[in-house]
Motif scaffolding. Structure first.
Motif, PDB file in Angstrom:
ATOM      1  N   GLY A 105       0.827  -1.199   0.000  1.00 37.37           N
ATOM      2  CA  GLY A 105       0.000   0.000   0.000  1.00 37.37           C
ATOM      3  C   GLY A 105       0.859   1.244   0.000  1.00 37.37           C
ATOM      4  N   CYS A 113      -4.136   0.337  -2.317  1.00 33.69           N
ATOM      5  CA  CYS A 113      -3.870  -0.972  -1.724  1.00 33.69           C
ATOM      6  C   CYS A 113      -3.773  -1.977  -2.865  1.00 33.69           C
ATOM      7  N   ASN A 133      -3.403  -6.333  -3.534  1.00 36.19           N
ATOM      8  CA  ASN A 133      -3.208  -7.719  -3.117  1.00 36.19           C
ATOM      9  C   ASN A 133      -2.249  -8.359  -4.114  1.00 36.19           C
ATOM     10  N   LEU A 138      -2.279   0.395   5.410  1.00 37.45           N
ATOM     11  CA  LEU A 138      -2.775   0.241   4.044  1.00 37.45           C
ATOM     12  C   LEU A 138      -2.357  -1.103   3.462  1.00 37.45           C
ATOM     13  N   ALA A 139      -1.101  -1.495   3.741  1.00 35.72           N
ATOM     14  CA  ALA A 139      -0.633  -2.793   3.256  1.00 35.72           C
ATOM     15  C   ALA A 139      -1.449  -3.926   3.873  1.00 35.72           C
ATOM     16  N   GLY A 156      -4.682  -4.340   2.214  1.00 33.28           N
ATOM     17  CA  GLY A 156      -4.567  -4.952   0.895  1.00 33.28           C
ATOM     18  C   GLY A 156      -4.846  -6.438   0.883  1.00 33.28           C
ATOM     19  N   SER A 175      -5.715  -4.311  -7.368  1.00 34.96           N
ATOM     20  CA  SER A 175      -5.242  -3.024  -6.856  1.00 34.96           C
ATOM     21  C   SER A 175      -6.396  -2.038  -6.800  1.00 34.96           C
TER      22      SER A 175
END
Length: 324
Positions: A188, A203, A205, A287-288, A291, A297
């Motif tokens: 993120g 974010c 994935n 934020l990460a 994700g 995204s």
């Protein structure tokens, strides 16, 4: 080493001899009630269970003996570094004590009493705790006294204040981070201007990948997002010093990301990069983590509520603290 061998099933027990084709008569040397396996010897035998229960009482924690890896779950997620060292030492020395007691029976025909095993574990944990380079808090004193470990208290000068600093115009700052949970990665990034105002965030994935891969991808995504919004002066900040090295040594970019990295570097963006301790990078860290719950995204035009507290602290210039 002994804990590593135990976790990976490489202890030289009767179980491993049988997997190599040796036909032997096997019995647990402690209870004589079942065949000898690593799981039984260290986790399920009454001798081992009594030691783990005793250790759990000393640590004030119910130790999970269902598997070798679960033993390490007793280490608190949030505690001082000296306490974490003591928890890890307690697990290692208990495993080692059980192994020594087994070998004494096998090779010396000498049975180790429960009392002597208890004394040995306590002595070794105390020695490890005293030699630890970790630091403790004043509230840890009762726990340290139970193992006769001297407190290694932090001093004020060792506590480092960490502040997020707004960029100077015309630069925009993006803080990035990566995260891996159970082998699945996410990343993120958060964009802010010279007044600390929120400009947007993303974010992503990543799927199955390493932390380093996700950290580098977060940097590339930041450059792509900035270019799509015609932001030409970008200050990239990350808590991963190894990921930031890609600006001085592009060969460190993971091979699966090299074409994307090359294209991002040709977007015509002026780049400044800097490192920040993770205590000052909490917005990007959250934020990460977010994700992991999305697909692909996602761009965020509104600040997620989970980030509000840390975002306001950063904007007001309030420090977080890094403890040794």
């Amino acid at each position: 080493m002994i804990l590593w061998r135990f976790i990976h099933g490489r202890m030289p027990t009767d179980e491993n001899l049988r997997t190599r084709g040796c036909v032997i008569v096997s019995a647990c040397c402690f209870c004589l009630k079942t065949v000898e396996t690593s799981d039984h010897t260290f986790l399920q035998c009454p001798f081992a269970i009594n030691l783990w229960n005793l250790l759990g009482g000393k640590l004030n924690y119910l130790i999970d003996c269902t598997s070798a890896l679960s033993l390490l779950s007793c280490i608190p997620a949030h505690c001082s570094s000296q306490i974490a060292d003591i928890f890890l030492a307690a697990v290692i020395h208990t495993v080692h004590t059980i192994w020594l007691a087994r070998n004494n029976i096998w090779f010396s025909s000498t049975a180790t009493t429960f009392h002597s095993a208890k004394v040995r574990i306590h002595s070794w944990v105390a020695s490890s705790g005293n030699s630890s380079i970790g630091k403790c808090l004043p509230s840890d004193s009762h726990f340290l006294d139970s193992f006769a470990v001297a407190a290694h208290c932090r001093t004020v000068k060792e506590i480092i204040p960490v502040l997020w600093k707004a960029p100077f115009p015309p630069w925009l700052k993006v803080n990035t981070d990566g995260s891996v949970i159970a082998g699945h990665a996410a990343c993120g990034g958060l964009f802010r201007d010279s007044r600390g105002s929120f400009l947007g965030a993303f974010c992503c994935n990543v799927g199955e990948a390493s932390v380093y891969h996700s950290e580098v991808l977060a940097i590339i995504l930041s450059m792509e997002r900035a270019s799509s919004r015609r932001w030409r002066n970008l200050w990239l900040e990350s808590d991963s010093s190894s990921a930031l090295l890609i600006f001085s040594n592009p060969s460190l970019v993971p091979i699966l990301l090299r074409n994307r990295w090359h294209n991002a570097r040709n977007l015509g963006i002026q780049i400044i990069s800097s490192h920040i301790f993770r205590e000052g990078n909490r917005c990007a860290d959250k934020l990460a983590t977010l994700g992991h719950a999305i697909q692909g995204s996602v761009w965020l035009d509104v600040l997620p509520p989970d980030l509000l507290f840390d975002f306001v602290r950063d904007r007001l210039g309030l420090p977080n603290y890094r403890f040794p």
